[in-house]
Structures are given as C-alpha cells and as structure tokens.
Design a protein around this motif. Structure first.
Motif, PDB file in Angstrom:
ATOM      1  N   GLY A 207     -65.730  14.696  -6.565  1.00 55.15           N
ATOM      2  CA  GLY A 207     -66.127  16.050  -6.935  1.00 55.15           C
ATOM      3  C   GLY A 207     -64.974  17.026  -6.843  1.00 55.15           C
ATOM      4  N   MET A 208     -64.123  16.877  -5.831  1.00 52.83           N
ATOM      5  CA  MET A 208     -62.955  17.747  -5.692  1.00 52.83           C
ATOM      6  C   MET A 208     -62.017  17.593  -6.887  1.00 52.83           C
ATOM      7  SD  MET A 208     -59.448  17.451  -4.868  1.00 52.83           S
ATOM      8  CE  MET A 208     -59.324  15.953  -3.876  1.00 52.83           C
ATOM      9  N   LEU A 209     -61.758  16.350  -7.305  1.00 50.23           N
ATOM     10  CA  LEU A 209     -60.861  16.123  -8.436  1.00 50.23           C
ATOM     11  C   LEU A 209     -61.465  16.656  -9.733  1.00 50.23           C
ATOM     12  CD1 LEU A 209     -59.637  12.509  -7.595  1.00 50.23           C
ATOM     13  CD2 LEU A 209     -58.329  14.630  -7.389  1.00 50.23           C
ATOM     14  N   ARG A 210     -62.770  16.543  -9.882  1.00 51.13           N
ATOM     15  CA  ARG A 210     -63.402  17.073 -11.093  1.00 51.13           C
ATOM     16  C   ARG A 210     -63.363  18.595 -11.123  1.00 51.13           C
ATOM     17  NH1 ARG A 210     -68.360  12.711 -11.608  1.00 51.13           N
ATOM     18  NH2 ARG A 210     -67.381  11.438 -13.229  1.00 51.13           N
ATOM     19  N   ARG A 211     -63.385  19.223  -9.957  1.00 52.32           N
ATOM     20  CA  ARG A 211     -63.258  20.688  -9.943  1.00 52.32           C
ATOM     21  C   ARG A 211     -61.895  21.126 -10.455  1.00 52.32           C
ATOM     22  NH1 ARG A 211     -66.086  20.014  -5.088  1.00 52.32           N
ATOM     23  NH2 ARG A 211     -64.182  20.221  -3.822  1.00 52.32           N
ATOM     24  N   HIS A 212     -60.918  20.237 -10.365  1.00 55.64           N
ATOM     25  CA  HIS A 212     -59.592  20.523 -10.926  1.00 55.64           C
ATOM     26  C   HIS A 212     -59.519  20.167 -12.408  1.00 55.64           C
ATOM     27  CE1 HIS A 212     -57.353  21.684  -7.289  1.00 55.64           C
ATOM     28  NE2 HIS A 212     -58.107  20.814  -6.647  1.00 55.64           N
ATOM     29  N   GLY A 213     -60.639  19.755 -12.994  1.00 58.26           N
ATOM     30  CA  GLY A 213     -60.695  19.475 -14.429  1.00 58.26           C
ATOM     31  C   GLY A 213     -60.259  18.089 -14.829  1.00 58.26           C
ATOM     32  N   ALA A 214     -60.194  17.151 -13.902  1.00 50.91           N
ATOM     33  CA  ALA A 214     -59.609  15.848 -14.190  1.00 50.91           C
ATOM     34  C   ALA A 214     -60.646  14.830 -14.664  1.00 50.91           C
ATOM     35  CB  ALA A 214     -58.909  15.298 -12.951  1.00 50.91           C
TER      36      ALA A 214
END
Length: 347
Positions: A207-214
C-alpha cells in the motif's frame, strides 16, 4: 641449638604458607559441591529449529541471529491462487512519466537477493533506452526483522517526494524464521501467527508503494541447494503467491528458471549454444551474475511492454488532441492520369 630450632620452625611455617597460597590460586579458592537438580527444574532441550541456516559465504555475510520466538505448531502454507495481473497495466506514476517525457523510474526493494535482481534489471533496462533503475534493496533485511528495521517506514522515507513508476520487491531469504508481533506474541515459520503478522506487514508495504504511484511486481525465491531451506522457500513462495493474488500484484516465479530437467537444483545451465554457464553462487542461495540476468529477463520484458503500452496510449491521446485542435486540411483533387506517348521514354 635453640636459635637453630627457632629458625627451622620459621622456615617450615613459611613453606607451609606458600603451599597454601599456591593451592588457593590453583583451585580458585572455591569449595566445589555437586548440585542435583530436581526433575522439574532440569533444563528442557531446545525445540527443533525451523530456521534454515543462512549462507556462510557469498554476496552477503550471515545475518545476526534474531530473538528466538516461542515455537508454535506450524500450519500448512496457503494454497496457490491465480495471480491477478492488474499491476501490468500502467499506473498513475508511469503515465505521468511518459506524459512529461521523464525516464521510467524503477525501484528495486529487497534483501541481498534483491541486490542481484537490481543488478540484472540495471543491465537489461539501460538509461539510454529511457529507464532509471534504482537500488533500494539492503542486505540482512526482511519482514521478520522489524525490531531492527521497519521496512515500510525506512523505504517510504527514502523514496521521498520523487515519483516511483515501478516497484520490484524481492524479500524472503532472511524471513525463513519465526516472527514476533508488536504485542510480543511470536509464531514459528509458516504458522498461522507468522502468516498473520507477515501478511499484514507486506500488505501495508504494498500500500505504501502504491501511494507513491508505483506498479508492483513480487519476485519469488529460486530453488535452494539445501533441502531444508528449499522446503522453507517453497512454502514461502506459495504463501506470497496467494497473498499477491489477493493484492492484485503479479508474482514472478523464477523457480522454473533455476532447476534442471528433473526439477532439481543446478549450479550451471546451458546457454543458447548449449555451452554451460554458471547459474548460482557458491552458497547455494544467491545467483551468479549470469543467473540474475536469466531470472530477470522475463520481468524486464514485462516492464518494457508496460512502458511501451503507456507510451502508445499517450501517443494516441496526443494524436487525437492534435487532430481535434487543428483546422481541416484542404485536399487537392487528384491529378488526371498521365498519358505517355509511345516515343517517350518510360520512367
């Protein structure tokens, strides 16, 4: 005579005192007494460890031992599930990079095995072709070691405000051990407690990485030379494959690329010409450079396809926008066919 006897007595007493002091130094001046433990106070033998031994040599030194959790009866690994490939579609970060003409930024997160995955992708996706492969992996890390390093907080801070287009995750070699939660309750490898703690940490990390748009890819573990360690790696692969399927993250299975025709561990593999090439490192855990190129080549192809898809989509949108903003173009009528006389040379 009396004087001689007095001196002899003094000499005898001195020798006796010296012998006593020497005996005290030799024995520690302690009185040793046998202590018999009651049957219920006798120390119990340590429980059998489910932790595979870390590699003695190779790219990474053996990680220090963690606190031994209280053993819990292991439960079977979760069954494998179909993998949803939703992250193969362009995510906001990749679309923004393509639209703004930036290089596609790829972050590789993991342990020492992740270091090798980074080296493979770095060679296969060069900067000259519009890619920027960055190393976030760190040796001796894992999701069972949050007392030493909280991966989510650490990597979130390292990414910062920079856009992240694609994230490749490769953890697991250091997680073949028990784990303790924030409440102090521990579970052995692959127990229900282990799966609950690790599953929650990994889901939050994704979830953290997806918040960065990845867009995210999870790289599984290869076959291991040690059979006990390989059994642990196989169980963790099944667990992560199932978890990634629920999270919509592609699970990249590299195990088929690291076994021989009989499905067994192999240190060499035949190249396109049939010549043997070194596949594994001496520790039986990591890969050689040829090995990392072999297991990351299919992933690099998927990343290229996702990037090209985003570029094609952006190009189509730009072309449609240009056509919508431009005035209609007048087309001249077609010229009549040219009639050549018989004596005119043909062109």
């Amino acid at each position: 005579m009396r004087l001689l006897l007095d001196r002899t007595a003094v000499l005898f007493l001195g020798v006796a005192a010296g012998a006593a002091i020497g005996y005290a130094f030799g024995t520690g001046n302690e009185s040793h007494q046998a202590v018999e433990l009651a049957p219920d106070a006798a120390p119990a033998p340590p429980p059998p460890s489910t932790v595979a031994p870390p590699p003695p040599t190779g790219p990474e030194q053996a990680p220090p031992a963690t606190d031994e959790p209280k053993p819990e009866k292991p439960t079977p690994a979760l069954p494998e599930a179909p993998v949803a490939l939703t992250d193969d579609q362009p995510q906001p970060g990749l679309e923004d990079s393509v639209r703004q003409g930036r290089s596609v930024r790829i972050g590789v997160f993991g342990d020492s095995f992740g270091d090798g995955v980074w080296s493979g992708l770095y060679k296969l996706l060069p900067a000259g072709q519009g890619y920027r492969v960055e190393k976030y992996s760190q040796q001796s890390t894992g999701f069972t070691r949050y007392k030493r390093l909280n991966l989510e907080q650490h990597d979130d801070g390292r990414i910062g405000d920079q856009p992240m287009d694609i994230a490749v995750i490769s953890f697991g070699a250091n997680d073949a051990q028990g784990v303790c939660g924030d409440d102090g309750k521990c579970g052995a490898l692959m127990s229900s407690r282990w799966q609950s703690i690790i599953g929650a940490r990994v889901e939050s990390y994704v979830g953290m990485l997806r918040r960065h748009g990845a867009s995210i890819y999870w790289v599984g573990l290869p076959v291991m030379r040690d059979r006990g360690f390989d059994a642990d790696a196989t169980a963790m692969n099944a667990f992560y494959r199932s978890l990634m399927g629920r999270l919509g993250v592609p699970f990249v299975d590299v195990r088929p690329l690291t076994v021989d025709a009989q499905g067994q561990y192999e240190a060499y593999y035949p190249d396109d010409t049939g010549a043997p090439k070194l596949l594994r490192a001496n520790d039986g855990v990591h890969m050689s450079m040829n090995g990392y190129l072999r297991i990351t080549r299919p992933l690099a192809a998927r990343i290229r396809e996702a990037s090209d898809s985003a570029r094609r989509q952006q190009g189509g949108q730009r072309s449609a926008a240009q056509q919508g903003d431009s005035p209609p173009v007048a087309v001249a009528p077609a010229a009549p066919p040219l009639t050549l006389s018989p004596d005119r040379p043909q062109l």
